[in-house]
Design an enzyme around this catalytic site. Structure first.
Site, short mmCIF file in Angstrom:
data_model
loop_
_atom_site.label_atom_id
_atom_site.label_comp_id
_atom_site.label_asym_id
_atom_site.label_seq_id
_atom_site.Cartn_x
_atom_site.Cartn_y
_atom_site.Cartn_z
N ASP A 72 0.87 -1.18 0.00
CA ASP A 72 0.00 0.00 0.00
C ASP A 72 0.90 1.22 0.00
OD1 ASP A 72 -2.90 0.61 -0.07
OD2 ASP A 72 -2.31 1.96 1.54
N TYR A 154 1.54 9.60 -9.72
CA TYR A 154 1.99 10.98 -9.54
C TYR A 154 3.44 11.20 -9.97
CZ TYR A 154 -2.20 11.19 -6.55
OH TYR A 154 -3.49 11.13 -6.06
N ARG A 181 9.07 2.28 -3.12
CA ARG A 181 8.80 0.85 -3.39
C ARG A 181 10.10 0.06 -3.48
NH1 ARG A 181 5.63 1.82 -6.78
NH2 ARG A 181 3.89 1.70 -5.33
P1 ITT Z 1 -3.40 -2.18 -5.43
O1 ITT Z 1 -4.14 -1.70 -4.20
O2 ITT Z 1 -4.17 -3.17 -6.21
O3 ITT Z 1 -2.01 -2.63 -5.11
P2 ITT Z 1 -3.54 0.64 -6.17
O4 ITT Z 1 -3.08 1.44 -7.34
O5 ITT Z 1 -4.96 0.82 -5.72
O6 ITT Z 1 -3.23 -0.92 -6.44
P3 ITT Z 1 -2.69 1.79 -3.68
O7 ITT Z 1 -4.00 1.63 -3.04
O8 ITT Z 1 -1.45 1.47 -2.90
O9 ITT Z 1 -2.55 0.92 -4.99
O10 ITT Z 1 -2.63 3.28 -4.24
C1 ITT Z 1 -1.43 3.84 -4.50
C2 ITT Z 1 -1.61 5.05 -5.37
O11 ITT Z 1 -0.57 5.96 -5.02
C3 ITT Z 1 -1.39 4.67 -6.83
O12 ITT Z 1 -2.58 4.37 -7.48
C4 ITT Z 1 -0.72 5.93 -7.36
O13 ITT Z 1 -1.69 6.91 -7.64
C5 ITT Z 1 0.08 6.42 -6.17
N1 ITT Z 1 1.44 5.82 -6.20
C6 ITT Z 1 1.91 4.77 -5.48
N2 ITT Z 1 3.17 4.48 -5.82
C7 ITT Z 1 3.50 5.35 -6.79
C8 ITT Z 1 4.66 5.54 -7.55
O14 ITT Z 1 5.72 4.77 -7.43
N3 ITT Z 1 4.65 6.53 -8.46
C9 ITT Z 1 3.57 7.32 -8.61
N4 ITT Z 1 2.43 7.20 -7.94
C10 ITT Z 1 2.39 6.21 -7.02
#
Ligand code: ITT
Length: 196
Positions: A72, A154, A181
């Site tokens: 997350d 983002y 990550r």
């Molecule tokens: P899962 O829950 O299925 O893993 P998700 O996209 O919904 O997928 P999250 O709930 O963790 O994942 O949301 C994370 C959000 O934060 C993601 O959709 C992006 O908008 C942002 N985000 C996370 N990591 C990022 C990264 O490395 N670069 C840019 N934006 C990121």
């Protein structure tokens, strides 16, 4: 070389899957949700990264029986009181995409001088009855305009501290070497390699 082990990564985000597979390389075989026949909309309604990561990993363990991990992540912006935070994926509302999320973020930061922010990832790992968490974070600032076309989410507006270009301008390997990550995954890898 024989992979160290096989483990499921509980994500529906193809970008995350690609990044983590590339970081892990051949040390560990990562199965996707599709690989185990899971096409569910996994709930994530906790109010912390830890809570959401655990919720996603537990869902797969309980419904499909596999040891697994979930990530997350989100963007914490100081001038917005920590928003979008755990709501990063749906900042502009349900069903909105990254473009809409970024546009809202830039709008909410219009005229704001303090633009410091950080990306955070919490990985929850479930192995048998054991649960572990691994965190990575990267400090930076939000630009006033998008820069670059790579990455996801983002990335085009996030300038990591000490760099002159956004994550979206970097080659995947460069982003993974310094990203939230990447850092969380290195910790996960060290643990998985230690217990093999
Ligand atoms: P899962 O829950 O299925 O893993 P998700 O996209 O919904 O997928 P999250 O709930 O963790 O994942 O949301 C994370 C959000 O934060 C993601 O959709 C992006 O908008 C942002 N985000 C996370 N990591 C990022 C990264 O490395 N670069 C840019 N934006 C990121």
């Amino acid at each position: 070389m024989t992979p160290v082990r096989t483990i499921v990564f509980a994500t529906n985000n193809a970008h995350k899957l690609e990044e983590i597979r590339s970081i892990v390389g051949s040390d560990i075989r990562i199965l996707s949700l599709a690989d185990i026949g899971c096409h569910d909309d996994i709930p994530e309604d906790a109010d912390t990264f830890e809570g959401n990561a655990l919720q996603k990993a537990l869902y797969v363990k309980e419904h499909y029986g596999y040891d697994c991990f979930a990530d997350d992540s989100g963007l914490i912006v100081d001038a917005l009181g920590g928003e979008p935070g755990v709501r990063s994926a749906r900042y502009a509302g349900p069903g909105h995409d990254s473009k809409a999320n970024m546009a809202l973020l830039l709008k909410n930061l219009e005229g704001v001088e303090c633009r410091t922010a950080r990306f955070v990832t919490v990985i929850a790992l479930i192995e048998g009855d054991e649960r572990r968490f691994f965190e990575g974070r990267v400090e930076g600032r939000i630009l006033e305009h998008e820069q670059g076309t790579g990455g996801f989410g983002y990335d085009p507006v996030f300038l990591p501290e000490g760099f002159t270009e956004t994550f979206a301008c970097m080659a995947p390997g460069q982003k993974n070497a310094i990203s939230h990550r990447g850092l969380a995954t290195q910790k996960l890898l060290r643990h998985l390699s230690a217990v093999k």
